[in-house]
Enzyme design. Structure first.
Site, PDB file in Angstrom:
ATOM      1  N   ASP A  43       0.885  -1.184   0.000  1.00  0.00           N
ATOM      2  CA  ASP A  43       0.000   0.000   0.000  1.00  0.00           C
ATOM      3  C   ASP A  43       0.910   1.217   0.000  1.00  0.00           C
ATOM      4  O   ASP A  43       2.148   1.085  -0.047  1.00  0.00           O
ATOM      5  CB  ASP A  43      -0.936  -0.014   1.237  1.00  0.00           C
ATOM      6  CG  ASP A  43      -2.227   0.790   1.023  1.00  0.00           C
ATOM      7  OD1 ASP A  43      -2.124   2.010   0.782  1.00  0.00           O
ATOM      8  OD2 ASP A  43      -3.319   0.218   1.105  1.00  0.00           O
ATOM      9  N   GLY A  69       4.524   1.612  -1.659  1.00  0.00           N
ATOM     10  CA  GLY A  69       4.735   2.050  -3.041  1.00  0.00           C
ATOM     11  C   GLY A  69       3.459   2.595  -3.645  1.00  0.00           C
ATOM     12  O   GLY A  69       2.451   2.779  -2.948  1.00  0.00           O
ATOM     13  N   ASP A  70       3.526   2.821  -4.944  1.00  0.00           N
ATOM     14  CA  ASP A  70       2.407   3.406  -5.690  1.00  0.00           C
ATOM     15  C   ASP A  70       1.991   2.398  -6.753  1.00  0.00           C
ATOM     16  O   ASP A  70       2.780   2.092  -7.657  1.00  0.00           O
ATOM     17  CB  ASP A  70       2.909   4.717  -6.331  1.00  0.00           C
ATOM     18  CG  ASP A  70       1.895   5.339  -7.264  1.00  0.00           C
ATOM     19  OD1 ASP A  70       0.769   4.816  -7.364  1.00  0.00           O
ATOM     20  OD2 ASP A  70       2.247   6.352  -7.903  1.00  0.00           O
ATOM     21  N   PHE A  71       0.771   1.880  -6.648  1.00  0.00           N
ATOM     22  CA  PHE A  71       0.391   0.826  -7.596  1.00  0.00           C
ATOM     23  C   PHE A  71       0.172   1.355  -9.014  1.00  0.00           C
ATOM     24  O   PHE A  71       0.012   0.580  -9.948  1.00  0.00           O
ATOM     25  CB  PHE A  71      -0.771  -0.042  -7.101  1.00  0.00           C
ATOM     26  CG  PHE A  71      -2.038   0.639  -6.629  1.00  0.00           C
ATOM     27  CD1 PHE A  71      -2.607   1.706  -7.298  1.00  0.00           C
ATOM     28  CD2 PHE A  71      -2.696   0.139  -5.504  1.00  0.00           C
ATOM     29  CE1 PHE A  71      -3.786   2.284  -6.872  1.00  0.00           C
ATOM     30  CE2 PHE A  71      -3.889   0.710  -5.051  1.00  0.00           C
ATOM     31  CZ  PHE A  71      -4.436   1.791  -5.732  1.00  0.00           C
ATOM     32  N   HIS A  99     -12.844  -0.649  -7.683  1.00  0.00           N
ATOM     33  CA  HIS A  99     -14.042   0.212  -7.634  1.00  0.00           C
ATOM     34  C   HIS A  99     -13.694   1.684  -7.355  1.00  0.00           C
ATOM     35  O   HIS A  99     -14.530   2.549  -7.546  1.00  0.00           O
ATOM     36  CB  HIS A  99     -15.075  -0.331  -6.638  1.00  0.00           C
ATOM     37  CG  HIS A  99     -14.862   0.035  -5.201  1.00  0.00           C
ATOM     38  ND1 HIS A  99     -15.870   0.002  -4.274  1.00  0.00           N
ATOM     39  CD2 HIS A  99     -13.750   0.425  -4.521  1.00  0.00           C
ATOM     40  CE1 HIS A  99     -15.406   0.371  -3.092  1.00  0.00           C
ATOM     41  NE2 HIS A  99     -14.127   0.621  -3.211  1.00  0.00           N
TER      42      HIS A  99
END
Ligand SMILES: C[S@@+](CC[C@H](N)C(=O)[O-])C[C@H]1O[C@@H](n2cnc3c(N)ncnc32)[C@H](O)[C@@H]1O
Length: 366
Positions: A228, A256-258, A276
């Site tokens: 996350d 991290g940054d997805f 969503h």
């Protein structure tokens, strides 16, 4: 015999009423004339605010120690006694708290789920969902319907998750609220899908790791990665889910940054309530990183609502509007999920029902 038993029953009932206030919706509710159904819908926001205030003031936690008069309760929580009396009366009229013959308020079954330590606690969800930042964004729904744009960014000048990042206390309550509604969902998800066939599972956007810990506890050979945003996963050990003795040796924590990357080499990429939050184009980015990162034979496991056909009542249909207002995402039908996966080079292989309203959508490389 019957004549002898009758007074005994009546006595028991009276004795119970003295020690324990009635833990059900007051009788008055059924018999008093009610406003028309549409009026009740229009005024639903009054009730949402009342429940929010109860959660913010921790009324249920205080009353869990024993019934109190409004004045006693007001002293404990730092409120105005006369105003709190009116709020409690309003809450009791919809089944949250009940007043006894001595004028003290006590918990009802519904009020118990506002306690912070209830296994299915909705306290943090009530604090988060009706908090001013979400409340104000919902106030912009009309404009969103006119122009199709999400309300949150217009009202707050930045996207939902950026806003949370800049407001650490709200982000903490948001993560806690996700964990709290997960109390009933996550065991159902862990049971529904055969996670035991996987070796390493990345929970993409896994917040504080409630779901990952629930799955690992059930599947003793499985290893997990909690992934996350850095400022979110840094709070995970203190929450205790992934640091519990029976799972902590099998969990890696990665920030991290997805939208940039996800941890590589796992055979399972789980994402609950992630797709969503985002538009199709944004989801393609996240799914593309998972497809590229996963080991041969790996799979993406999206856990989300699947909107059913027809007019029937379904929480997903309202949650879909919440997604329009807040992060700008959407709930999807099965066909929309299949198209989304296909556009990211994946194939929807199977949809698993769970004992909660969520589904597990399993996708493999196309
Ligand atoms: C709706 S919550 C779902 C949390 C968790 N999966 C659950 O169901 O309880 C969305 C999560 O996505 C995370 N998130 C948002 N943007 C992200 C990003 N760019 N990279 C990684 N995680 C992100 C948030 O921090 C949050 O924990």
């Amino acid at each position: 015999m019957a004549a002898r038993r009758k007074p005994a029953r009546a006595k028991t009932t009276r004795a119970k009423a003295r020690t324990k206030p009635r833990a059900r919706t007051p009788r008055k509710r059924a018999s008093a004339p009610q406003p028309p159904e549409l009026l009740q819908l229009i005024l639903g926001y009054w009730i949402a605010q009342l429940v929010h205030v109860a959660a913010q003031l921790d009324l249920a936690d205080v009353l869990a120690k024993g019934a109190l008069t409004p004045e006693e309760l007001a002293r404990r929580v730092g409120a105005d006694p006369a105003a709190l009396r009116r709020v409690l009366r309003g809450l009791a009229s919809v089944g949250v708290f009940a007043q006894d013959a001595q004028g003290r308020y006590a918990l009802t079954p519904m009020a118990r789920t506002l306690q912070s330590d209830h296994p299915a606690s909705l306290r943090d969800f009530a604090r988060m969902m009706v908090d001013d930042y979400n409340w104000n964004a919902w106030g912009g729904l009309l404009q969103s319907v006119r122009d199709g744009e999400q309300s949150f960014e217009r009202v707050h000048g930045m996207p939902f998750f950026d806003y949370l990042q800049r407001h650490p206390e709200k982000e903490r309550v948001f993560a806690a609220s996700m964990a709290s509604i997960s109390g009933t969902e996550n065991p159902a998800i862990a049971r529904a899908y055969p996670f035991g066939k996987l070796a390493r599972l990345v929970d993409v956007g896994g917040a504080h790791g409630h779901l990952l810990a629930t799955i690992l506890r059930r599947h003793k050979k499985l290893r997990g990665v909690l992934y996350d945003q850095p400022q979110v996963v840094s709070g995970a050990p203190a929450r205790g889910f992934v640091s519990a003795p029976d799972v902590r040796e099998r969990v890696e924590i990665a920030g991290g940054d997805f939208f940039a990357s996800v941890p590589t080499g796992a055979d399972g990429y789980l994402m609950k309530y992630i797709l969503h939050d985002w538009t199709d184009a944004q989801c393609r980015g996240i799914l593309g990183h998972c497809r590229d990162a996963m080991a041969p034979g790996g799979r993406v496991l999206a856990v989300d609502h699947v909107i059913p056909k027809g007019n029937g009542e379904d929480w997903a249909k309202l949650m879909d509007v919440n997604m329009l207002v807040l992060p700008g995402g959407r709930e999807r039908t099965r066909e929309e999920f299949a198209d989304l996966f296909a556009s990211a080079g994946l194939r929807l292989a199977r949809v698993w029902k769970t004992a909660c309203p969520l589904h597990v959508l399993e996708a493999v490389r196309a």
